[in-house]
Design an enzyme around this catalytic site. Sequence first.
Site, PDB file in Angstrom:
ATOM      1  N   ASN A   1      46.953  50.834  62.643  1.00 54.38           N
ATOM      2  CA  ASN A   1      45.715  51.171  61.927  1.00 54.38           C
ATOM      3  C   ASN A   1      45.965  52.178  60.802  1.00 54.38           C
ATOM      4  O   ASN A   1      45.490  51.986  59.679  1.00 54.38           O
ATOM      5  CB  ASN A   1      44.675  51.738  62.903  1.00 54.38           C
TER       6      ASN A   1
ATOM      7  N   THR B   1      20.905  41.030  17.612  1.00 54.70           N
ATOM      8  CA  THR B   1      20.225  41.246  18.887  1.00 54.70           C
ATOM      9  C   THR B   1      19.516  39.934  19.171  1.00 54.70           C
ATOM     10  O   THR B   1      19.045  39.264  18.233  1.00 54.70           O
ATOM     11  CB  THR B   1      19.209  42.407  18.827  1.00 54.70           C
ATOM     12  N   HIS B   2      19.463  39.520  20.409  1.00 51.65           N
ATOM     13  CA  HIS B   2      18.879  38.216  20.806  1.00 51.65           C
ATOM     14  C   HIS B   2      19.542  37.045  20.072  1.00 51.65           C
ATOM     15  O   HIS B   2      18.907  36.019  19.870  1.00 51.65           O
ATOM     16  CB  HIS B   2      17.367  38.168  20.515  1.00 51.65           C
TER      17      HIS B   2
ATOM     18  N   SER C   1      41.395  18.148  23.616  1.00 46.93           N
ATOM     19  CA  SER C   1      40.673  17.261  24.517  1.00 46.93           C
ATOM     20  C   SER C   1      41.534  16.031  24.767  1.00 46.93           C
ATOM     21  O   SER C   1      42.230  15.551  23.868  1.00 46.93           O
ATOM     22  CB  SER C   1      39.356  16.853  23.864  1.00 46.93           C
TER      23      SER C   1
ATOM     24  N   LYS D   1      39.246  17.699  18.726  1.00 42.68           N
ATOM     25  CA  LYS D   1      38.795  18.924  19.396  1.00 42.68           C
ATOM     26  C   LYS D   1      39.856  20.022  19.468  1.00 42.68           C
ATOM     27  O   LYS D   1      41.033  19.774  19.668  1.00 42.68           O
ATOM     28  CB  LYS D   1      38.359  18.607  20.841  1.00 42.68           C
TER      29      LYS D   1
ATOM     30  N   ASN E   1      39.484  23.599  21.542  1.00 41.85           N
ATOM     31  CA  ASN E   1      38.540  24.351  22.376  1.00 41.85           C
ATOM     32  C   ASN E   1      39.036  25.762  22.679  1.00 41.85           C
ATOM     33  O   ASN E   1      40.231  25.958  22.905  1.00 41.85           O
ATOM     34  CB  ASN E   1      38.318  23.612  23.700  1.00 41.85           C
TER      35      ASN E   1
ATOM     36  N   GLU F   1      37.031  30.863  27.428  1.00 42.49           N
ATOM     37  CA  GLU F   1      36.171  30.281  28.466  1.00 42.49           C
ATOM     38  C   GLU F   1      36.690  30.654  29.851  1.00 42.49           C
ATOM     39  O   GLU F   1      35.917  30.944  30.770  1.00 42.49           O
ATOM     40  CB  GLU F   1      36.096  28.760  28.308  1.00 42.49           C
TER      41      GLU F   1
ATOM     42  N   TYR G   1      38.501  51.152  63.452  1.00 44.75           N
ATOM     43  CA  TYR G   1      39.193  49.950  62.995  1.00 44.75           C
ATOM     44  C   TYR G   1      38.715  48.717  63.755  1.00 44.75           C
ATOM     45  O   TYR G   1      38.552  48.751  64.978  1.00 44.75           O
ATOM     46  CB  TYR G   1      40.722  50.093  63.174  1.00 44.75           C
TER      47      TYR G   1
ATOM     48  N   GLN H   1      41.260  43.282  58.155  1.00 43.68           N
ATOM     49  CA  GLN H   1      42.400  42.509  57.657  1.00 43.68           C
ATOM     50  C   GLN H   1      42.004  41.646  56.450  1.00 43.68           C
ATOM     51  O   GLN H   1      42.845  41.238  55.660  1.00 43.68           O
ATOM     52  CB  GLN H   1      42.928  41.628  58.789  1.00 43.68           C
TER      53      GLN H   1
ATOM     54  N   LYS I   1      42.605  42.347  52.027  1.00 44.56           N
ATOM     55  CA  LYS I   1      43.753  42.247  51.115  1.00 44.56           C
ATOM     56  C   LYS I   1      43.650  41.130  50.077  1.00 44.56           C
ATOM     57  O   LYS I   1      43.871  41.359  48.891  1.00 44.56           O
ATOM     58  CB  LYS I   1      45.036  42.096  51.927  1.00 44.56           C
TER      59      LYS I   1
HETATM   60  N1  ARG Z   1      47.313  43.266  60.166  1.00 43.76           N
HETATM   61  C1  ARG Z   1      46.294  44.227  60.369  1.00 43.76           C
HETATM   62  C2  ARG Z   1      45.490  44.454  59.095  1.00 43.76           C
HETATM   63  O1  ARG Z   1      45.855  43.962  58.101  1.00 43.76           O
HETATM   64  C3  ARG Z   1      46.830  45.548  60.811  1.00 43.76           C
HETATM   65  C4  ARG Z   1      47.001  45.584  62.258  1.00 43.76           C
HETATM   66  C5  ARG Z   1      46.043  46.375  62.979  1.00 43.76           C
HETATM   67  N2  ARG Z   1      45.900  45.672  64.196  1.00 43.76           N
HETATM   68  C6  ARG Z   1      45.430  46.158  65.337  1.00 43.76           C
HETATM   69  N3  ARG Z   1      45.443  45.410  66.343  1.00 43.76           N
HETATM   70  N4  ARG Z   1      44.949  47.359  65.429  1.00 43.76           N
HETATM   71  O2  ARG Z   1      44.480  45.094  59.114  1.00 43.76           O
END
Ligand code: ARG
Length: 465
Positions: free
Chosen positions: A116, A161-162, A283, A289, A291, A296, A323, A328, A331
């Site tokens: 954690n 504007t607009h 295109s 074309k 583009n 975009e 936690y 998890q 990420k």
């Molecule tokens: N892989 C987990 C995460 O990305 C971290 C592990 C924490 N796991 C746990 N059983 N306390 O958050």
Amino acid sequence: MSDKKNKMWDGRFGKPTDKLMEEFNNSLFVDKIFIEEDIFGSIAWAKALFGAGVLTKNECENIKKGLEKILEKHKNGKLESEFLPSDEDVHMAVERLLGVEIGDLAKKLHTGRSRNDQVATDFRLFAKNKRALLLKDLRKFLESVYNRALKDKNVIIAGYTHYQQAQPILLSHYWLSLFFLMKREYEKLENIDKISDVSPLGSGAIAGCGFAIDRFELAKNLGFSSPSENSIDGVASRDFVLDTLHNLASIGISLSRYAEDLIVWSTKEFGYVELDDAWSTGSSMMPQKKNPDSLELIRGKTGRLIGNYTRFAATLKGIGLSYFKDLQEDKEPLIDSFKTVEITLRVFSNVLDTLTINEKIIERTLDPFLLATDIADYLVKKGMPFREAHGVVGKIVAFCVEKNKKFNLLELKELKEFSPIFENDVLSFFDFKNALKHRDVYGAAGPISVEKQLSLAKEFLQNRG
Ligand code: ARG
């Protein structure tokens, strides 16, 4: 189902994890991206354990050497093939591989630490490193905008504007609006960096470490300013993720608005700008074309940046303290948003560097009515209250529209019919260049003000050089 138990935590378990659960729980395919931060954090942790008398100097050294070997394998591209499906995440993978390198001594590394606080530390380090790279990309982008503003400071363009012509401005003034917007994004990122600069390591699972480690020294070794003040906050907080995601979405939203303008300006109907061939696409069916796909996509990818923010905000909202495995999910959105903004900034810089400005078309499109406010201001300067002046000029506009007359070609005699205040000197007010000279208060669109803005922009770039 696996036939044997094979987890570092399965002492209390009566049977192995189901294969499907193993797959569902696994995060290695994502968190392997911060293996370097994980190893770096573990080396610092071994030192902290030595400082607390948990490891001998020799043990600490051997753990460090083992971790460095793993790092080297990673750098040579030889590590991934050693990962196993039972390695739940990068932390488990590194710990198991350390065992392969140095044997039973590896079992001492996780003393007083939890995944954690480990994951919170790794991810903070990762985000910090990424933010540092992004600041560089942002600075490069600001430089492109500044150069564009420098190049186009003699181009007078209709300010909108607009999407209706409003008042004349220098094109540089428009570019500088982008500069100052993105300068704020840069400063926001610096602020996020400042307030996230704490080390959660030593928070344990929730209640802190049971060994006398020096968390201040540990934070310093990791490159953080200080340790987190509270162990629950240390493992549970992800505001640093949310703030960064918000900043990345905000950068996208900002760029998207300018992309939108440039897309419109590059149409046949406007013709103000032309994108370089290298930053446009064609295109498959229509041979004529060209583009503005670069712009975009900049606009389009903003959707995913907003999505990444919302996605994690929705996840975080319901998670109690401290936690939970939901965390998890923090990420992928951040990794994706960093990647998206990095490439977006690089593409947009190139579009700006290579953009052709069609000055003739821009000049031809300037509608004399752009000067209506200046004519009202003229009357005010001669003593008429503004609301009255607005009405007088409004009537002149209506007259021009009805009689199909050019606003800037009216004779003094005709103007006098709307107000006796008009005198010969009004005729110079019907000139775009002259009008801009009256726009020189701080922050305005005229040449003196634009020079001032350019010098402020230059100063910012020099300070962050
Ligand atoms: N892989 C987990 C995460 O990305 C971290 C592990 C924490 N796991 C746990 N059983 N306390 O958050």
